[in-house]
Design a protein around this motif. Structure first.
Motif, PDB file in Angstrom:
ATOM      1  N   ARG A 228       0.371  -1.985   0.439  1.00  0.00           N
ATOM      2  CA  ARG A 228      -0.103   0.001   0.346  1.00  0.00           C
ATOM      3  C   ARG A 228       0.676   1.342   0.080  1.00  0.00           C
ATOM      4  O   ARG A 228       0.510   2.504  -0.573  1.00  0.00           O
ATOM      5  CB  ARG A 228      -1.153   0.064   1.209  1.00  0.00           C
ATOM      6  N   ARG A 229       2.068   1.124   1.098  1.00  0.00           N
ATOM      7  CA  ARG A 229       2.564   2.536   0.731  1.00  0.00           C
ATOM      8  C   ARG A 229       3.408   2.702  -0.533  1.00  0.00           C
ATOM      9  O   ARG A 229       4.074   4.009  -0.583  1.00  0.00           O
ATOM     10  CB  ARG A 229       3.894   2.170   2.168  1.00  0.00           C
ATOM     11  N   GLN A 230       3.403   1.557  -1.780  1.00  0.00           N
ATOM     12  CA  GLN A 230       4.582   1.697  -2.396  1.00  0.00           C
ATOM     13  C   GLN A 230       3.197   2.584  -3.676  1.00  0.00           C
ATOM     14  O   GLN A 230       4.704   3.423  -4.846  1.00  0.00           O
ATOM     15  CB  GLN A 230       4.963   0.818  -3.247  1.00  0.00           C
ATOM     16  N   VAL A 231       1.998   3.003  -3.012  1.00  0.00           N
ATOM     17  CA  VAL A 231       1.146   3.151  -3.655  1.00  0.00           C
ATOM     18  C   VAL A 231       0.985   4.714  -3.843  1.00  0.00           C
ATOM     19  O   VAL A 231      -0.095   5.082  -4.051  1.00  0.00           O
ATOM     20  CB  VAL A 231      -0.204   3.034  -3.886  1.00  0.00           C
ATOM     21  N   THR A 232       1.498   4.855  -2.570  1.00  0.00           N
ATOM     22  CA  THR A 232       0.795   6.086  -1.255  1.00  0.00           C
ATOM     23  C   THR A 232       1.996   7.182  -0.760  1.00  0.00           C
ATOM     24  O   THR A 232       3.196   7.271   0.042  1.00  0.00           O
ATOM     25  CB  THR A 232       0.355   5.569  -0.407  1.00  0.00           C
ATOM     26  N   SER A 233       1.996   7.893  -2.276  1.00  0.00           N
ATOM     27  CA  SER A 233       3.343   8.840  -1.931  1.00  0.00           C
ATOM     28  C   SER A 233       2.567   9.886  -1.266  1.00  0.00           C
ATOM     29  O   SER A 233       1.556  10.155  -0.923  1.00  0.00           O
ATOM     30  CB  SER A 233       3.122   9.892  -3.218  1.00  0.00           C
ATOM     31  N   PRO A 234       3.287  10.357  -0.478  1.00  0.00           N
ATOM     32  CA  PRO A 234       3.151  11.641   0.791  1.00  0.00           C
ATOM     33  C   PRO A 234       2.414  12.886   0.242  1.00  0.00           C
ATOM     34  O   PRO A 234       3.058  13.253  -0.855  1.00  0.00           O
ATOM     35  CB  PRO A 234       4.277  12.302   1.102  1.00  0.00           C
ATOM     36  N   HIS A 235       1.877  13.336   0.405  1.00  0.00           N
ATOM     37  CA  HIS A 235       0.554  14.608  -0.452  1.00  0.00           C
ATOM     38  C   HIS A 235      -0.319  14.676  -2.075  1.00  0.00           C
ATOM     39  O   HIS A 235      -0.165  15.186  -2.256  1.00  0.00           O
ATOM     40  CB  HIS A 235       1.299  16.125  -0.289  1.00  0.00           C
ATOM     41  N   GLY A 236       0.264  13.151  -1.900  1.00  0.00           N
ATOM     42  CA  GLY A 236      -0.159  13.271  -3.061  1.00  0.00           C
ATOM     43  C   GLY A 236      -1.708  12.399  -3.771  1.00  0.00           C
ATOM     44  O   GLY A 236      -2.124  11.732  -2.891  1.00  0.00           O
ATOM     45  N   THR A 237      -2.576  11.575  -4.203  1.00  0.00           N
ATOM     46  CA  THR A 237      -3.658  11.635  -4.592  1.00  0.00           C
ATOM     47  C   THR A 237      -4.090  10.273  -3.363  1.00  0.00           C
ATOM     48  O   THR A 237      -5.450  10.137  -3.182  1.00  0.00           O
ATOM     49  CB  THR A 237      -3.780  10.837  -6.451  1.00  0.00           C
ATOM     50  N   THR A 238      -3.188   8.901  -3.654  1.00  0.00           N
ATOM     51  CA  THR A 238      -3.255   8.024  -3.088  1.00  0.00           C
ATOM     52  C   THR A 238      -3.624   8.487  -1.845  1.00  0.00           C
ATOM     53  O   THR A 238      -4.321   8.104  -0.605  1.00  0.00           O
ATOM     54  CB  THR A 238      -2.552   6.609  -3.139  1.00  0.00           C
ATOM     55  N   GLU A 239      -3.316   8.926  -0.934  1.00  0.00           N
ATOM     56  CA  GLU A 239      -3.230   9.941   0.333  1.00  0.00           C
ATOM     57  C   GLU A 239      -4.562  10.282   0.264  1.00  0.00           C
ATOM     58  O   GLU A 239      -5.130   9.795   1.735  1.00  0.00           O
ATOM     59  CB  GLU A 239      -1.619  10.457   0.874  1.00  0.00           C
ATOM     60  N   ALA A 240      -4.696  10.735  -0.373  1.00  0.00           N
ATOM     61  CA  ALA A 240      -5.764  11.261  -0.220  1.00  0.00           C
ATOM     62  C   ALA A 240      -6.667  11.287  -0.028  1.00  0.00           C
ATOM     63  O   ALA A 240      -8.021  11.059   0.848  1.00  0.00           O
ATOM     64  CB  ALA A 240      -6.211  13.215  -1.635  1.00  0.00           C
ATOM     65  N   ALA A 241      -7.230   9.502  -0.522  1.00  0.00           N
ATOM     66  CA  ALA A 241      -8.846   9.122  -0.751  1.00  0.00           C
ATOM     67  C   ALA A 241      -8.027   8.053   0.462  1.00  0.00           C
ATOM     68  O   ALA A 241      -9.507   7.903   1.404  1.00  0.00           O
ATOM     69  CB  ALA A 241      -8.510   7.600  -1.871  1.00  0.00           C
TER      70      ALA A 241
END
Ligand SMILES: NC(=O)c1ccc[n+]([C@@H]2O[C@H](COP(=O)([O-])OP(=O)(O)OC[C@H]3O[C@@H](n4cnc5c(N)ncnc54)[C@H](OP(=O)(O)O)[C@@H]3O)[C@@H](O)[C@H]2O)c1
Length: 272
Positions: A228-241
């Motif tokens: 999950r972390r690999q898809v989730t850049s800080p302040h990115g789109t995935t993190e928002a979701a």
């Protein structure tokens, strides 16, 4: 080896499809269903021997797979008991029905206990990606354990659980689990359409994304959180979701749903 499916609805059909695709001869399989159209379908698709009578279906089979709804388990077991071979191996895929009940209903006038393996498969078995948990009763011999394991492994992965009490949790997690994944996919497709994607595009993106994510996750050497972390850049789109899902209690909602399924599994024998 002759395999009999007593009850041949959604789950049994998935297992039959998977077994035939993996090379088990449909002619060695018999199946009972009440609806003539279901019998016709199974015969024409997989070449299995079909019956309207559960007793006739089970008669003389080496492995009998009990796959009717739990609500008709007792009447069905009592119906087939006089027809079973002495050394038949019984696999029960029925949710919530303990081995002790099955032993009482199937034993008829026998003095020695029947060999019963409880199994909890799931419908991806139809494409060879099933997940089955197994639990063996005391009378199951090592060679019968091997037989049950290899049969269920032919349609995906299989794993033994040492304590029958764990079956309610197994049922809630992997037995019902495909439905949770499909519900998530339905929600993703709807969201994609609301964002303006054509329906076909939203479906294709969703189906392939979940397939790819599941394929990556099948490598147990990689922690789910890490994937999950690999898809989730800080302040990115995935993190928002993901932040929104977590803030709305996504994990605790899933936890409550799974516990609800386990509770339902535990209730089933009380309704017999
Ligand atoms: N579906 C799943 O994902 C799943 C996963 C794991 C375990 N299971 C277990 O698998 C079992 C079957 O579930 P299912 O979803 O496959 O149900 P289903 O589609 O309703 O199939 C039940 C089958 O049993 C037959 N049947 C019903 N009443 C009968 C009776 N009185 N005598 C003889 N046959 C009868 C039905 O025949 P007709 O349809 O012709 O009436 C049908 O072939 C359940 O015990 C369930 O707990 C299901």
């Amino acid at each position: 080896m002759r395999i009999a499916f007593v009850g041949a609805g959604n789950m049994a059909s998935s297992l039959i499809a998977g077994m035939v695709a993996m090379g088990i001869d449909g002619g060695r399989i018999s199946a009972s269903a009440r609806r003539p159209e279901q019998r016709e379908l199974l015969k024409s698709c997989y070449g299995v021997d079909v019956h309207s009578s559960a007793g006739e279906c089970a008669a003389g089979a080496d492995v009998v797979i009990l796959s009717v709804k739990p609500q008709v388990a007792q009447v069905t077991c009592r119906e087939i008991a006089p027809h079973l071979s002495d050394d038949a191996l019984i696999l029960s895929i029925m949710a919530g029905i303990p081995v002790l009940n099955l032993l009482a209903w199937l034993n008829s006038s026998r003095t020695s206990a029947r060999a019963i393996v409880r199994c909890m498969p799931n419908t991806p078995a139809s494409v060879g990606f099933g997940m089955t948990a197994l639990y063996a009763s005391a009378a199951v011999s090592p060679s019968q354990k091997e037989c049950a394991y290899s049969l269920m492994s032919s349609v995906g992965r299989a794993i033994w659980v040492g304590d029958e009490c764990q079956f309610d949790a197994v049922t809630a997690l992997s037995g019902s689990g495909p439905a949770y994944a499909y519900l998530l996919m339905e929600a993703m497709v709807e969201a994609g359409k609301e964002l303006g994607l054509p329906s076909q595009v939203a479906e294709t993106l969703t189906r392939q994304t979940i397939l790819g994510a599941a394929q990556l996750a099948s490598d147990q050497g990689r922690a789910l959180q890490e994937l999950r972390r690999q898809v989730t850049s800080p302040h990115g789109t995935t993190e928002a979701a993901v932040n929104l899902l977590e803030a709305q209690g996504f994990k605790s909602l899933v936890g409550r749903a799974v516990r609800g399924a386990a509770r339902r599994s535990a209730e089933l024998p009380l309704e017999l």
